[in-house]
Design an enzyme around this catalytic site. Structure first.
Site, PDB file in Angstrom:
ATOM      1  N   HIS A  83      -1.821 -12.699  -0.555  1.00  0.00           N
ATOM      2  CA  HIS A  83      -3.094 -13.093  -0.055  1.00  0.00           C
ATOM      3  C   HIS A  83      -2.961 -14.388   0.670  1.00  0.00           C
ATOM      4  O   HIS A  83      -3.992 -14.704   1.300  1.00  0.00           O
ATOM      5  CB  HIS A  83      -4.234 -12.794  -0.824  1.00  0.00           C
ATOM      6  CG  HIS A  83      -4.557 -11.448  -1.377  1.00  0.00           C
ATOM      7  ND1 HIS A  83      -5.548 -11.022  -2.116  1.00  0.00           N
ATOM      8  CD2 HIS A  83      -4.010 -10.207  -0.843  1.00  0.00           C
ATOM      9  CE1 HIS A  83      -5.513  -9.872  -2.289  1.00  0.00           C
ATOM     10  NE2 HIS A  83      -4.683  -9.296  -1.613  1.00  0.00           N
TER      11      HIS A  83
ATOM     12  N   HIS B  25       0.858  -1.068   0.052  1.00  0.00           N
ATOM     13  CA  HIS B  25      -0.034  -0.010  -0.073  1.00  0.00           C
ATOM     14  C   HIS B  25       1.078   1.179   0.062  1.00  0.00           C
ATOM     15  O   HIS B  25       0.483   2.396  -0.535  1.00  0.00           O
ATOM     16  CB  HIS B  25      -1.064  -0.013   1.360  1.00  0.00           C
ATOM     17  CG  HIS B  25      -2.000  -0.888   0.798  1.00  0.00           C
ATOM     18  ND1 HIS B  25      -3.257  -0.419   1.206  1.00  0.00           N
ATOM     19  CD2 HIS B  25      -2.212  -2.241   0.391  1.00  0.00           C
ATOM     20  CE1 HIS B  25      -4.249  -1.451   0.919  1.00  0.00           C
ATOM     21  NE2 HIS B  25      -3.785  -2.287   0.470  1.00  0.00           N
TER      22      HIS B  25
END
Length: 298
Positions: free
Chosen positions: A217, A95
């Site tokens: 993930h 991010h």
């Protein structure tokens, strides 16, 4: 006057023609994307992406002793990283760096995440920020010198290794920005494979990078975005379970499930589901690439 008008019109037509980019240079075949060559083919149409003239360099000399800073920071991070928080720390690395916009030459791994924690796409990351803040405060003096930009990338790499993933070399030397990047720069969990590929390739990645980075993930759980809960069956271990889940029709978000459904990305998913080392190698490569976004490497 009439003759001058004709000359002017002819000049304008030639100027317009010189600005036209052949369609072929803007098209990328599925095979080229899968082989990781698509980004290079797009660069001639957008020379600003290739040149990146105004970007700062990753410069280890911003520290008196970069090796000492890295060693101290890694030691401090090892004290706080667990299987429970590793996924959050890897997400923080993405991010911070994932805001890179190659067309605008903005964003990237610049430490701005600490100023963007209230943006909707960064929901749940205050948890990781608190962990890193505490770790930084408890480091020795050498470790305390590390910039947030470097710490985010180093923490993500350490989190991957601590939980069983590949060792990733992170070169230090990123300076922190003092201003947040605008929101809405990150991929949406609602994107389909083609949208993901378009976004990533435009910013210097390949289709292989898209799938490899999505493999992060395999760690952690969704804390804010529904469905909440573990991302796969081994949320505290960095492995290829995520890809096996995708092939069985699972996946937390549409942007996960689409990777097994699209013919451009499914072969990569299948490869990683069978070959964990191939996933590890490609993930490490893509992660290193991600950490240089917003900076020149030489």
């Amino acid at each position: 006057m009439a003759l001058q008008m004709k000359h002017a019109q002819a000049h304008m037509m030639r100027s317009r023609a010189s600005c036209v980019v052949p369609k072929a240079s803007l098209q990328t075949s599925r095979r080229q994307l899968l082989l990781g060559t698509g980004a290079a083919l797009l660069l001639p149409a957008f020379p600003g992406i290739a040149l990146a003239k105004n970007l700062p360099a990753v410069d280890p000399s911003i520290y008196a002793d970069a090796a000492k800073v890295e060693a101290a920071a890694r030691a401090g991070l090892r004290k706080v990283i667990t299987g429970e928080n590793a996924g959050n720390l890897v997400r923080m690395a993405f991010h911070d760096a994932g805001t890179w916009d190659a067309l605008k030459q903005t964003g990237g791994a610049d430490g701005s995440l600490r100023l963007e924690l209230d943006q909707p796409e960064n929901g749940g990351l205050k948890y990781g920020q608190a962990i890193l803040t505490r770790a930084r405060e408890d480091m020795d003096e050498a470790g305390k010198a590390i910039t947030w930009a470097d710490l985010y990338q180093l923490a993500g790499a350490e989190a991957v290794e601590v939980t069983g993933g590949p060792k990733i070399k992170v070169v230090l030397g990123r300076r922190d920005t003092g201003a947040p990047n605008p929101g809405g720069q990150l991929p949406s969990p609602a994107m389909n494979a083609q949208e993901l590929i378009d976004l990533f390739v435009r910013n210097g990645y390949t289709a292989t990078d898209v799938v490899a980075l999505s493999g992060s993930h395999t760690l952690g759980a969704s804390r804010k975005t529904k469905p909440k809960g573990p991302m796969d069956a081994t949320p505290a271990t960095f492995d290829n379970t995520y890809f096996k889940l995708l092939l069985s029709g699972g996946g937390a978000f549409p942007s996960d499930r689409t990777l097994a459904q699209d013919p451009q990305t499914r072969p990569i998913v299948e490869k990683y589901a069978k070959d964990q080392k191939a996933f590890f190698d490609d993930f490490a490569s893509a992660y290193i690439k991600m950490g240089y976004k917003g900076f020149k490497t030489a």
